[in-house]
Write a protein that holds these residues in place. Structure first.
Motif, PDB file in Angstrom:
ATOM      1  N   ASN A   2       1.515 -13.123 -72.686  1.00  0.00           N
ATOM      2  CA  ASN A   2       0.245 -12.576 -73.529  1.00  0.00           C
ATOM      3  C   ASN A   2      -0.780 -13.368 -73.291  1.00  0.00           C
ATOM      4  OD1 ASN A   2       0.660 -15.013 -75.163  1.00  0.00           O
ATOM      5  ND2 ASN A   2       2.293 -14.014 -76.378  1.00  0.00           N
ATOM      6  N   THR A   3      -1.766 -12.876 -73.863  1.00  0.00           N
ATOM      7  CA  THR A   3      -3.094 -13.591 -73.642  1.00  0.00           C
ATOM      8  C   THR A   3      -3.247 -15.139 -74.133  1.00  0.00           C
ATOM      9  OG1 THR A   3      -4.425 -11.563 -73.962  1.00  0.00           O
ATOM     10  CG2 THR A   3      -5.813 -13.687 -74.140  1.00  0.00           C
ATOM     11  N   ARG A   4      -2.421 -15.338 -75.198  1.00  0.00           N
ATOM     12  CA  ARG A   4      -2.511 -16.771 -75.809  1.00  0.00           C
ATOM     13  C   ARG A   4      -1.721 -17.701 -74.960  1.00  0.00           C
ATOM     14  NH1 ARG A   4       0.883 -19.920 -78.865  1.00  0.00           N
ATOM     15  NH2 ARG A   4       2.241 -18.039 -78.943  1.00  0.00           N
ATOM     16  N   LEU A   5      -0.551 -17.237 -74.195  1.00  0.00           N
ATOM     17  CA  LEU A   5       0.021 -18.156 -73.394  1.00  0.00           C
ATOM     18  C   LEU A   5      -0.515 -18.451 -72.082  1.00  0.00           C
ATOM     19  CD1 LEU A   5       3.711 -16.884 -73.943  1.00  0.00           C
ATOM     20  CD2 LEU A   5       2.834 -18.862 -74.710  1.00  0.00           C
ATOM     21  N   PHE A   6      -1.479 -17.454 -71.770  1.00  0.00           N
ATOM     22  CA  PHE A   6      -2.128 -17.434 -70.405  1.00  0.00           C
ATOM     23  C   PHE A   6      -3.220 -18.450 -70.637  1.00  0.00           C
ATOM     24  CE2 PHE A   6      -5.594 -16.229 -67.953  1.00  0.00           C
ATOM     25  CZ  PHE A   6      -5.170 -16.257 -66.501  1.00  0.00           C
ATOM     26  N   ARG A   7      -3.919 -18.370 -71.787  1.00  0.00           N
ATOM     27  CA  ARG A   7      -4.832 -19.558 -72.043  1.00  0.00           C
ATOM     28  C   ARG A   7      -4.494 -20.894 -72.131  1.00  0.00           C
ATOM     29  NH1 ARG A   7      -8.534 -16.077 -76.550  1.00  0.00           N
ATOM     30  NH2 ARG A   7      -9.469 -14.403 -75.273  1.00  0.00           N
ATOM     31  N   GLN A   8      -3.416 -20.865 -72.749  1.00  0.00           N
ATOM     32  CA  GLN A   8      -2.702 -22.199 -72.880  1.00  0.00           C
ATOM     33  C   GLN A   8      -2.442 -22.628 -71.452  1.00  0.00           C
ATOM     34  OE1 GLN A   8       0.634 -21.857 -75.378  1.00  0.00           O
ATOM     35  NE2 GLN A   8      -0.628 -22.141 -77.305  1.00  0.00           N
ATOM     36  N   LEU A 103       6.013 -18.544 -58.615  1.00  0.00           N
ATOM     37  CA  LEU A 103       6.850 -17.566 -58.099  1.00  0.00           C
ATOM     38  C   LEU A 103       8.457 -17.561 -58.143  1.00  0.00           C
ATOM     39  CD1 LEU A 103       4.613 -17.244 -54.697  1.00  0.00           C
ATOM     40  CD2 LEU A 103       4.666 -15.772 -56.728  1.00  0.00           C
ATOM     41  N   LEU A 104       8.644 -18.724 -58.472  1.00  0.00           N
ATOM     42  CA  LEU A 104      10.080 -18.970 -58.556  1.00  0.00           C
ATOM     43  C   LEU A 104      10.553 -19.168 -59.954  1.00  0.00           C
ATOM     44  CD1 LEU A 104      10.518 -21.721 -55.700  1.00  0.00           C
ATOM     45  CD2 LEU A 104      11.116 -19.440 -55.600  1.00  0.00           C
ATOM     46  N   PHE A 105       9.930 -19.836 -60.848  1.00  0.00           N
ATOM     47  CA  PHE A 105      10.269 -20.155 -62.113  1.00  0.00           C
ATOM     48  C   PHE A 105       9.353 -19.855 -63.126  1.00  0.00           C
ATOM     49  CE2 PHE A 105      12.773 -22.960 -59.316  1.00  0.00           C
ATOM     50  CZ  PHE A 105      14.074 -22.657 -59.522  1.00  0.00           C
ATOM     51  N   ASP A 106       9.393 -20.482 -64.490  1.00  0.00           N
ATOM     52  CA  ASP A 106       8.678 -20.135 -65.579  1.00  0.00           C
ATOM     53  C   ASP A 106       7.300 -20.917 -65.537  1.00  0.00           C
ATOM     54  OD1 ASP A 106       9.438 -22.393 -67.671  1.00  0.00           O
ATOM     55  OD2 ASP A 106      11.101 -21.783 -66.289  1.00  0.00           O
ATOM     56  N   ARG A 107       6.468 -20.470 -66.361  1.00  0.00           N
ATOM     57  CA  ARG A 107       5.178 -21.344 -66.651  1.00  0.00           C
ATOM     58  C   ARG A 107       5.535 -22.685 -66.937  1.00  0.00           C
ATOM     59  NH1 ARG A 107       3.022 -22.286 -71.661  1.00  0.00           N
ATOM     60  NH2 ARG A 107       4.708 -20.974 -72.578  1.00  0.00           N
ATOM     61  N   THR A 108       6.487 -23.086 -67.899  1.00  0.00           N
ATOM     62  CA  THR A 108       6.544 -24.671 -68.073  1.00  0.00           C
ATOM     63  C   THR A 108       6.887 -25.279 -66.890  1.00  0.00           C
ATOM     64  OG1 THR A 108       7.046 -23.877 -70.382  1.00  0.00           O
ATOM     65  CG2 THR A 108       7.636 -25.882 -69.698  1.00  0.00           C
ATOM     66  N   THR A 109       7.924 -24.910 -66.169  1.00  0.00           N
ATOM     67  CA  THR A 109       8.462 -25.528 -65.111  1.00  0.00           C
ATOM     68  C   THR A 109       7.378 -25.605 -64.082  1.00  0.00           C
ATOM     69  OG1 THR A 109      10.632 -24.545 -65.372  1.00  0.00           O
ATOM     70  CG2 THR A 109      10.160 -25.421 -63.198  1.00  0.00           C
ATOM     71  N   SER A 110       6.452 -24.658 -63.884  1.00  0.00           N
ATOM     72  CA  SER A 110       5.454 -24.811 -62.887  1.00  0.00           C
ATOM     73  C   SER A 110       4.312 -25.983 -63.462  1.00  0.00           C
ATOM     74  CB  SER A 110       4.692 -23.527 -63.024  1.00  0.00           C
ATOM     75  OG  SER A 110       5.540 -22.456 -62.348  1.00  0.00           O
ATOM     76  N   VAL A 284       7.823 -16.287 -67.278  1.00  0.00           N
ATOM     77  CA  VAL A 284       7.395 -16.230 -66.070  1.00  0.00           C
ATOM     78  C   VAL A 284       5.801 -15.735 -65.850  1.00  0.00           C
ATOM     79  CG1 VAL A 284       7.840 -15.062 -63.873  1.00  0.00           C
ATOM     80  CG2 VAL A 284       9.849 -16.073 -65.288  1.00  0.00           C
ATOM     81  N   VAL A 285       5.159 -16.531 -65.122  1.00  0.00           N
ATOM     82  CA  VAL A 285       3.811 -16.433 -64.815  1.00  0.00           C
ATOM     83  C   VAL A 285       3.556 -15.011 -64.009  1.00  0.00           C
ATOM     84  CG1 VAL A 285       1.711 -17.183 -63.533  1.00  0.00           C
ATOM     85  CG2 VAL A 285       3.279 -18.820 -64.874  1.00  0.00           C
ATOM     86  N   SER A 286       4.381 -14.943 -62.679  1.00  0.00           N
ATOM     87  CA  SER A 286       4.496 -13.736 -61.820  1.00  0.00           C
ATOM     88  C   SER A 286       5.663 -13.013 -61.756  1.00  0.00           C
ATOM     89  CB  SER A 286       3.884 -14.405 -60.498  1.00  0.00           C
ATOM     90  OG  SER A 286       4.205 -13.275 -59.615  1.00  0.00           O
ATOM     91  N   ALA A 287       5.399 -11.558 -61.718  1.00  0.00           N
ATOM     92  CA  ALA A 287       6.466 -10.790 -61.481  1.00  0.00           C
ATOM     93  C   ALA A 287       7.216 -10.948 -59.994  1.00  0.00           C
ATOM     94  CB  ALA A 287       6.402  -9.233 -61.855  1.00  0.00           C
TER      95      ALA A 287
END
Length: 373
Positions: A2-8, A103-110, A284-287
């Motif tokens: 969502n937008t909030r997570l993307f901004r964070q 591309l492999l894992f979630d936002r936090t890991t990245s 996850v940032v990317s599908a």
């Protein structure tokens, strides 16, 4: 997302990149140039035709020296200027590692992987040195990024990006071939796996690899000559010991204290999640992921890491020694992703926070020690 997570996420990655930039330009021009840096500048100042001739008699391909040649012609040859090129690639690598991990894992890991790279004293050293290793790191990430994109179905532009980055990679330093080897090992594994074989575009991959060989043909004869003479004179590389292998991982981590923290986290990151996925998979940032199966993503990272450390080490034990410690900087990239994944898999939020704070603290101490030395 969502937008909030993307901004964070956007705010945090920008903060990490800016922090990495500050660290890499800090005291950038204060130390005098050392022998290898002087060699790089001498080569870069030659006319291009003469430069290529001398490089052909040397042990490195020409891309970095050509880039430095153009850089010096615009920005001059002060200590700060000639090192700034490496610093720029070092900062770009932080952003690109974030994209690869996404591309492999979630936002936090990245974000954690990018943070580990930004605070890496090992990578900092090569981001402040007038040598090709920072560029090599950036190009290896570009090659892996488009390799994953290509596997995920983005054939046209991913193929072009892969060829551009991979060609520049192997024309920058010979260790870049181990990145290509890792990709081929992983793809071979997919072909041997019954569930993955049908979705693996083998014909397209053969074409890509054939084009890569074609693009490298002008330098192939020089590479063969370098291989045949690599054990002679100043080209001889000491045979690594198991202690030296451990030392490499200590450098990846920043210190033995950090290795003691990072090693169990990396092992924890390697083992598949019991449920077959990661905590917070909805972030996850990317599908576009390399695979929906957690074990294959881990297999990919493990092959990436071991191809850059264990394979050169074993070759050096049974054949000509090729294990160049500084070139293993490429192995820090999958290492940081694995460590980041290990952190993110810890279910207790406050424990994760404590571990991150401790790692940041020890990393900053290692950076302080680096600048003092």
């Amino acid at each position: 997302m969502n937008t909030r997570l993307f901004r964070q996420a956007s705010f945090l990655i920008i903060l990490i990149i800016v922090s990495g930039l500050f660290i890499r330009i800090h005291h950038l021009g204060e130390e005098s140039l050392w022998l290898d840096e002087g060699h790089s500048i001498r080569m870069a100042k030659l006319p291009v035709s003469q430069m290529v001739e001398e490089i052909a008699a040397n042990k490195h391909p020409p891309v970095y020296f050509l880039a430095l040649h153009g850089w010096i012609s615009i920005f001059g040859d002060s200590e700060f200027s000639v090192r700034a090129l490496s610093a720029i690639f070092g900062v770009l690598a932080i952003a690109l590692l974030y994209q690869v991990a996404s591309l492999l894992f979630d936002r936090t890991t990245s974000l954690l992987a990018a943070l580990l790279l930004a605070l890496s004293s090992f990578n900092l050293f090569y981001s402040q040195e007038t040598r090709m290793y920072s560029l090599l790191t950036f190009l290896s990430l570009g090659s892996m990024y488009y390799f994953i994109k290509w596997l995920s179905g983005g054939k046209k532009w991913a193929s072009v990006g892969y060829l551009v980055f991979s060609t520049l990679l192997i024309y920058t330093q010979n260790f870049g071939f181990f990145i290509i080897l890792a990709q081929n090992i992983y793809l071979a594994g997919l072909l041997l796996h019954p569930r993955s074989r049908s979705g693996t575009p083998l014909k397209s991959w053969i074409i890509l690899q054939s084009l890569l060989i074609l693009f490298y043909l002008p330098w192939m004869g020089i590479l063969i000559k370098q291989i045949l003479t690599m054990d002679s004179g100043s080209w001889s590389v000491p045979r690594p010991s198991w202690k030296g292998l451990l030392y490499s991982f200590k450098c990846f981590s920043g210190s033995f204290w950090l290795l003691g923290i990072s090693l169990p986290l990396a092992f924890y990151g390697v083992f598949p999640h019991p449920a077959g996925g990661d905590r917070g998979r909805e972030d996850v940032v990317s599908a576009r992921v390399i695979t929906d199966r957690d074990s294959e993503r881990i297999c990919f990272l493990s092959i990436w890491l071991l191809s850059l450390v264990l394979i050169p080490f074993l070759i050096s034990q049974f054949g000509s020694s090729i294990y160049v410690h500084r070139a293993t900087v490429l192995a820090t990239l999958p290492w940081y992703i694995l460590v980041a994944r290990g952190i993110n898999r810890i279910r207790f939020r406050y424990l994760r926070l404590v571990i991150v704070i401790v790692i940041i603290g020890f990393s900053l101490f290692s950076i302080k020690e680096y600048f003092i030395k």
